[in-house]
Design a protein around this motif. Structure first.
Motif, PDB file in Angstrom:
ATOM      1  N   PRO A 277      29.619 -82.388  -4.668  1.00 44.51           N
ATOM      2  CA  PRO A 277      29.441 -81.575  -5.874  1.00 44.51           C
ATOM      3  C   PRO A 277      28.909 -80.194  -5.506  1.00 44.51           C
ATOM      4  N   ILE A 278      29.375 -79.187  -6.216  1.00 42.65           N
ATOM      5  CA  ILE A 278      28.941 -77.818  -5.963  1.00 42.65           C
ATOM      6  C   ILE A 278      27.729 -77.539  -6.843  1.00 42.65           C
ATOM      7  N   VAL A 279      26.578 -77.427  -6.198  1.00 45.34           N
ATOM      8  CA  VAL A 279      25.308 -77.258  -6.906  1.00 45.34           C
ATOM      9  C   VAL A 279      24.640 -76.012  -6.356  1.00 45.34           C
ATOM     10  N   THR A 280      24.652 -74.952  -7.110  1.00 47.97           N
ATOM     11  CA  THR A 280      24.192 -73.656  -6.615  1.00 47.97           C
ATOM     12  C   THR A 280      22.675 -73.496  -6.662  1.00 47.97           C
ATOM     13  N   GLU A 281      22.002 -74.202  -7.555  1.00 48.93           N
ATOM     14  CA  GLU A 281      20.569 -74.015  -7.726  1.00 48.93           C
ATOM     15  C   GLU A 281      19.794 -75.057  -6.922  1.00 48.93           C
ATOM     16  N   LYS A 282      18.835 -74.549  -6.147  1.00 44.36           N
ATOM     17  CA  LYS A 282      18.060 -75.448  -5.298  1.00 44.36           C
ATOM     18  C   LYS A 282      17.317 -76.505  -6.107  1.00 44.36           C
ATOM     19  N   ALA A 283      16.698 -76.108  -7.199  1.00 42.55           N
ATOM     20  CA  ALA A 283      15.929 -77.063  -8.005  1.00 42.55           C
ATOM     21  C   ALA A 283      16.809 -78.207  -8.484  1.00 42.55           C
ATOM     22  N   ASN A 284      18.035 -77.905  -8.825  1.00 45.31           N
ATOM     23  CA  ASN A 284      18.975 -78.938  -9.257  1.00 45.31           C
ATOM     24  C   ASN A 284      19.325 -79.865  -8.104  1.00 45.31           C
ATOM     25  N   ARG A 285      19.494 -79.306  -6.897  1.00 48.18           N
ATOM     26  CA  ARG A 285      19.803 -80.145  -5.733  1.00 48.18           C
ATOM     27  C   ARG A 285      18.664 -81.116  -5.445  1.00 48.18           C
ATOM     28  N   VAL A 286      17.442 -80.601  -5.492  1.00 49.79           N
ATOM     29  CA  VAL A 286      16.281 -81.470  -5.254  1.00 49.79           C
ATOM     30  C   VAL A 286      16.227 -82.587  -6.300  1.00 49.79           C
ATOM     31  N   ALA A 287      16.423 -82.211  -7.558  1.00 48.87           N
ATOM     32  CA  ALA A 287      16.367 -83.203  -8.629  1.00 48.87           C
ATOM     33  C   ALA A 287      17.457 -84.262  -8.481  1.00 48.87           C
ATOM     34  N   GLN A 288      18.648 -83.823  -8.079  1.00 51.07           N
ATOM     35  CA  GLN A 288      19.765 -84.768  -7.923  1.00 51.07           C
ATOM     36  C   GLN A 288      19.502 -85.750  -6.785  1.00 51.07           C
ATOM     37  N   PHE A 289      18.872 -85.256  -5.703  1.00 54.27           N
ATOM     38  CA  PHE A 289      18.554 -86.167  -4.607  1.00 54.27           C
ATOM     39  C   PHE A 289      17.477 -87.164  -5.030  1.00 54.27           C
ATOM     40  N   TYR A 297      19.815 -85.409   2.066  1.00 56.94           N
ATOM     41  CA  TYR A 297      19.294 -84.099   1.686  1.00 56.94           C
ATOM     42  C   TYR A 297      18.423 -83.559   2.811  1.00 56.94           C
ATOM     43  N   GLN A 298      18.523 -82.267   3.016  1.00 59.48           N
ATOM     44  CA  GLN A 298      17.667 -81.576   3.972  1.00 59.48           C
ATOM     45  C   GLN A 298      16.830 -80.570   3.176  1.00 59.48           C
ATOM     46  N   PRO A 299      15.624 -80.929   2.778  1.00 55.80           N
ATOM     47  CA  PRO A 299      14.834 -80.038   1.933  1.00 55.80           C
ATOM     48  C   PRO A 299      14.361 -78.810   2.689  1.00 55.80           C
ATOM     49  N   LEU A 300      14.211 -77.726   1.952  1.00 54.02           N
ATOM     50  CA  LEU A 300      13.548 -76.566   2.514  1.00 54.02           C
ATOM     51  C   LEU A 300      12.098 -76.930   2.807  1.00 54.02           C
ATOM     52  N   PRO A 301      11.482 -76.264   3.765  1.00 59.15           N
ATOM     53  CA  PRO A 301      10.124 -76.655   4.160  1.00 59.15           C
ATOM     54  C   PRO A 301       9.131 -76.711   3.004  1.00 59.15           C
ATOM     55  N   GLU A 302       9.250 -75.796   2.034  1.00 59.60           N
ATOM     56  CA  GLU A 302       8.293 -75.815   0.934  1.00 59.60           C
ATOM     57  C   GLU A 302       8.454 -77.027   0.024  1.00 59.60           C
ATOM     58  N   ASP A 303       9.594 -77.718   0.118  1.00 62.18           N
ATOM     59  CA  ASP A 303       9.840 -78.893  -0.722  1.00 62.18           C
ATOM     60  C   ASP A 303       9.657 -80.208   0.020  1.00 62.18           C
ATOM     61  N   LEU A 304       9.464 -80.148   1.330  1.00 61.55           N
ATOM     62  CA  LEU A 304       9.511 -81.355   2.151  1.00 61.55           C
ATOM     63  C   LEU A 304       8.457 -82.380   1.738  1.00 61.55           C
ATOM     64  N   LEU A 305       7.214 -81.942   1.582  1.00 68.34           N
ATOM     65  CA  LEU A 305       6.149 -82.884   1.255  1.00 68.34           C
ATOM     66  C   LEU A 305       6.359 -83.539  -0.106  1.00 68.34           C
ATOM     67  N   GLN A 306       6.813 -82.734  -1.067  1.00 67.68           N
ATOM     68  CA  GLN A 306       7.003 -83.285  -2.409  1.00 67.68           C
ATOM     69  C   GLN A 306       8.192 -84.251  -2.463  1.00 67.68           C
ATOM     70  N   VAL A 307       9.280 -83.905  -1.752  1.00 67.75           N
ATOM     71  CA  VAL A 307      10.437 -84.805  -1.719  1.00 67.75           C
ATOM     72  C   VAL A 307      10.043 -86.132  -1.076  1.00 67.75           C
ATOM     73  N   ARG A 308       9.249 -86.056  -0.023  1.00 70.19           N
ATOM     74  CA  ARG A 308       8.816 -87.310   0.631  1.00 70.19           C
ATOM     75  C   ARG A 308       7.985 -88.163  -0.323  1.00 70.19           C
ATOM     76  N   LYS A 309       7.179 -87.498  -1.119  1.00 69.64           N
ATOM     77  CA  LYS A 309       6.354 -88.221  -2.097  1.00 69.64           C
ATOM     78  C   LYS A 309       7.231 -88.849  -3.183  1.00 69.64           C
ATOM     79  N   ASP A 310       8.274 -88.108  -3.614  1.00 70.13           N
ATOM     80  CA  ASP A 310       9.109 -88.573  -4.719  1.00 70.13           C
ATOM     81  C   ASP A 310      10.139 -89.609  -4.291  1.00 70.13           C
ATOM     82  N   VAL A 311      10.490 -89.636  -2.984  1.00 66.77           N
ATOM     83  CA  VAL A 311      11.481 -90.605  -2.491  1.00 66.77           C
ATOM     84  C   VAL A 311      10.839 -91.376  -1.326  1.00 66.77           C
TER      85      VAL A 311
END
Length: 591
Positions: A277-289, A297-311
């Motif tokens: 899927p073509i997802v241009t917005e980073k926030a949407n990509r994070v939410a979809q993962f 998913y390969q999160p940007l460094p600023e999102d890494l800790l939160q993504v690990r917490k959420d998944v």
């Protein structure tokens, strides 16, 4: 005034405070191996950074593979310039598609237990070529693999690959306006086809990087069917030999691939479909993962800790030496009279850039270190910092030229005064506002623009423009005055000869980003013809110091380790994706 850079740092501070409130400051726990039950959370433990596994350290799960299923990734923007890698006007997005559907002659051997960071493990093996060899320092012979079939799409209709496909591909490559090709990179003399299974490539001189040109990267080539010469339009059709066959592309919606049923590698691929899927917005990509709609998913460094917490049930593995080489380059308009025709002005521009702050900001480095995660930052020179020839300016490895990469406003002012500009310099800056160069490009350009302005040495006139205007005026024609900011140069590999040639040799046509310099072009030719590793290393180091002094482009940032997240039902990721498979209880396994 309060600049963009100051506002960006304040946003980062505020975000850290928010994470702390959420408990995001806890030490990141990363899993080092898979469990048998795919839907259960892997065992968690606080591991040292070196214990986070690389993909090659993960187990081989081929024997338990269950065929079928659709894996879901994503892509960040539309393919705007056509599907043909040799003629497209938007090569960065097209190369993404090309790598999914077409194949090269060789590939780097990889898989569980194979650490490609070690030179002894870097083995170039056959892909569409069954075998290959150097028969002398200027001659490479390739033998074509039998039993390779194209995708079953008219007018090719799934026929077997033959030597005419190779001949047509070479001809199209030589005719390409993108001159980072086998012809110009390796100084091609001629290509002969002595029989129906053999291609002989003859070079005008020995070419040290040799095999990688036939394996990957922007300077490589992908075998197309001979029908591309007269019976199909490769700008609108994608017909390759890869294990993924393009099923459909709907702009702004998705790219979808299905299994190539006659793929030459026995019993591969295991998967039936791949969805992007073509997802241009980073926030949407994070939410979809987080919602489980993407499997990887390969999160940007600023999102890494939160993504690990959420998944918390995700497998996390490490990949090293990631990162483009951002370069800022000068336009041709008024170049003969512009202040930056003087290398001291170019050096001063470089020295007002706080590279450490920029790099640590974009990589969220300090916050990750505080949570036990070391990304191993390495700072670019004019060589990509993942290159085997890279010198570390932070340690003074460039010698006297190391200073031109250090943040030093006082020295930059002295350079401008010596060049005859005691009151500073007026300069126009250019970047585009589209998503085509990745999620951080626009912010990166704004921050660099702000650093130039806040130095007090440069009076900046910023020009944020549309991507289409940038593509034609700034990228293709260089018809502008001033500095185009932070172009992410993606044509990088561990040797980096191809990237150097493209940026600094005028034969590369519109890929050329430097300024005319015959001495530099001669230095490029000498290193690529030197087959002795020790002598070539010395030449590459001399070349690196020369580029640091001339500063024809302004490099920033560097390479770093990244952390990939996959849901636990995705298996066998130590191998290329043709050997990935999905566990039977994967949610929505068949799409």
């Amino acid at each position: 005034m309060t600049g963009y850079w100051q506002r960006a740092l304040q946003r980062r501070i505020s975000r850290r405070q928010a994470l702390a409130a959420l408990g995001g400051g806890a030490t990141l726990a990363l899993v080092g191996c898979r469990q048998e039950a795919p839907s259960e959370a892997p065992p968690q433990a606080a591991l040292r950074p070196g214990e986070i596994p690389y993909a090659w350290q993960l187990p081989d799960e081929t024997a338990r593979a269950v065929p079928g299923g659709m894996i879901r990734f994503f892509y960040t923007n539309d393919i705007t310039g056509g599907f043909d890698p040799y003629t497209t006007s938007s090569r960065s997005s097209t190369l993404f598609l090309v790598d999914l559907a077409y194949e090269t002659l060789l590939q780097l051997r990889q898989g569980p237990g194979i650490d490609n960071r070690r030179i002894e493990n870097r083995v170039w093996e056959g892909r569409l070529a069954e075998s290959w060899e150097w028969v002398d320092p200027t001659t490479i012979v390739f033998k074509m693999r039998r039993g390779v079939y194209f995708h079953n799409i008219p007018p090719v209709n799934g026929r077997e690959m033959d030597i005419e496909d190779w001949r047509v591909t070479i001809q199209r490559l030589q005719a390409s306006p993108y001159r980072v090709t086998v012809q110009t990179v390796a100084d091609l003399n001629r290509v002969d086809f002595p029989d129906s299974q053999t291609m002989v490539v003859r070079l005008n001189h020995p070419y040290a990087p040799g095999p990688r040109l036939f394996a990957y990267g922007a300077s490589s080539f992908w075998i197309m069917p001979k029908e591309a010469a007269d019976r199909m339009d490769p700008n609108t059709q994608v017909i390759g030999t890869g294990y993924r066959q393009l099923e459909f592309y709907q702009p702004s919606v998705t790219l979808r691939f299905r299994r190539h049923e006659r793929y030459w590698l026995k019993d591969r691929p295991f998967l039936n479909r791949w969805d992007y899927p073509i997802v241009t917005e980073k926030a949407n990509r994070v939410a979809q993962f987080i919602a489980g709609n993407f499997h990887w998913y390969q999160p940007l460094p600023e999102d890494l800790l939160q993504v690990r917490k959420d998944v918390p049930n995700a497998l996390v593995y490490r990949a090293d030496a990631q990162g483009a080489l951002p370069i800022s380059f000068f336009g041709y308009r008024d170049l003969a009279t512009a202040p930056w025709r003087d290398e001291r002005v170019r050096q001063a521009i470089s020295m007002v850039i706080d590279r450490r702050s920029r790099f640590e900001y974009f990589r969220n480095h300090q916050e990750l270190l505080q949570n036990g995660i070391d990304q191993r930052l390495r700072y670019h020179t004019h060589f990509w910092a993942g290159s085997v020839f890279w010198l570390d300016w932070t340690n003074g490895d460039l010698g006297e030229e190391s200073k031109f990469f250090r943040y030093d406003i006082a020295e930059a002012r002295r350079l401008l005064e010596a060049a005859g500009y005691p009151n500073g310099v007026d300069i126009d800056t250019w970047w585009h506002t589209g998503p085509n160069y990745g999620a951080q490009y626009v912010e990166s350009a704004q921050i660099l623009n702000d650093m130039l302005q806040r130095s007090g040495l440069f009076r900046v006139r910023p020009h944020p423009i549309t991507y289409q205007e940038y593509l034609t005026t700034v990228w293709q024609r260089r018809d502008f005055s001033g500095l185009a900011l932070v172009l992410p140069w993606t044509g990088v590999d561990d040797d980096f000869d191809a990237g150097l040639y493209a940026m600094y040799n005028r034969k590369s046509a519109d890929l050329f980003r430097g300024l005319p310099d015959e001495q530099l072009e001669a230095m490029l030719d000498r290193q690529r013809a030197e087959l002795d590793v020790g002598r070539r290393t010395q030449l590459m180091h001399e070349l690196q110091r020369y580029l640091a002094r001339k500063m024809y482009v302004i490099p920033t940032e560097g390479v770093y380790d990244v952390f990939n997240f996959v849901y636990p039902w995705v298996r066998n990721i130590g191998w290329p994706q043709h050997s990935w498979w999905l566990a039977p209880d994967t949610p929505g396994r068949e799409g």
